[in-house]
Design a protein around this motif. Structure first.
Motif, short mmCIF file in Angstrom:
data_model
loop_
_atom_site.label_atom_id
_atom_site.label_comp_id
_atom_site.label_asym_id
_atom_site.label_seq_id
_atom_site.Cartn_x
_atom_site.Cartn_y
_atom_site.Cartn_z
N PRO A 17 30.27 31.87 36.49
CA PRO A 17 29.12 32.43 35.80
C PRO A 17 29.46 33.70 35.02
N ARG A 18 28.75 33.95 33.95
CA ARG A 18 28.99 35.15 33.14
C ARG A 18 28.75 36.43 33.94
N SER A 19 28.00 36.35 35.02
CA SER A 19 27.70 37.53 35.83
C SER A 19 28.78 37.86 36.85
N ASP A 51 35.41 37.96 42.87
CA ASP A 51 34.93 37.13 43.97
C ASP A 51 36.04 36.32 44.64
N ARG A 52 37.28 36.48 44.17
CA ARG A 52 38.41 35.71 44.72
C ARG A 52 39.53 36.58 45.29
N PHE A 53 39.59 37.86 44.93
CA PHE A 53 40.71 38.73 45.33
C PHE A 53 40.21 40.08 45.81
N ALA A 54 40.99 40.67 46.69
CA ALA A 54 40.79 42.06 47.10
C ALA A 54 42.08 42.80 46.74
N ILE A 55 41.95 43.95 46.12
CA ILE A 55 43.12 44.72 45.68
C ILE A 55 43.02 46.12 46.26
N ALA A 56 44.14 46.61 46.78
CA ALA A 56 44.19 47.97 47.31
C ALA A 56 45.44 48.65 46.76
#
Length: 55
Positions: free
Chosen positions: A2-4, A32-37
């Motif tokens: 989705p564009r949102s 919505d697919r990755f977490a980055i730290a």
């Protein structure tokens, strides 16, 4: 998707040893697919860290 859907934009400029620009890269990461730290400090610079959570 989705564009949102939120995105994390990473812009990177790669340089050779003489500091001449040799590569430009733009990456869009779906939030919505990755977490980055990452950690940033004046003395150590940039260091990737462990993600807060995985999917």
């Amino acid at each position: 998707m989705p564009r949102s859907t939120a995105l994390f934009a990473i812009d990177r400029l790669g340089r050779d040893a003489g500091e001449r620009a040799v590569e430009w890269r733009q990456t869009l990461v779906r939030a919505d697919r990755f977490a980055i730290a990452a950690e940033f400090s004046e003395g150590d610079g940039y260091r990737p860290g462990a993600p807060a959570r995985t999917f």
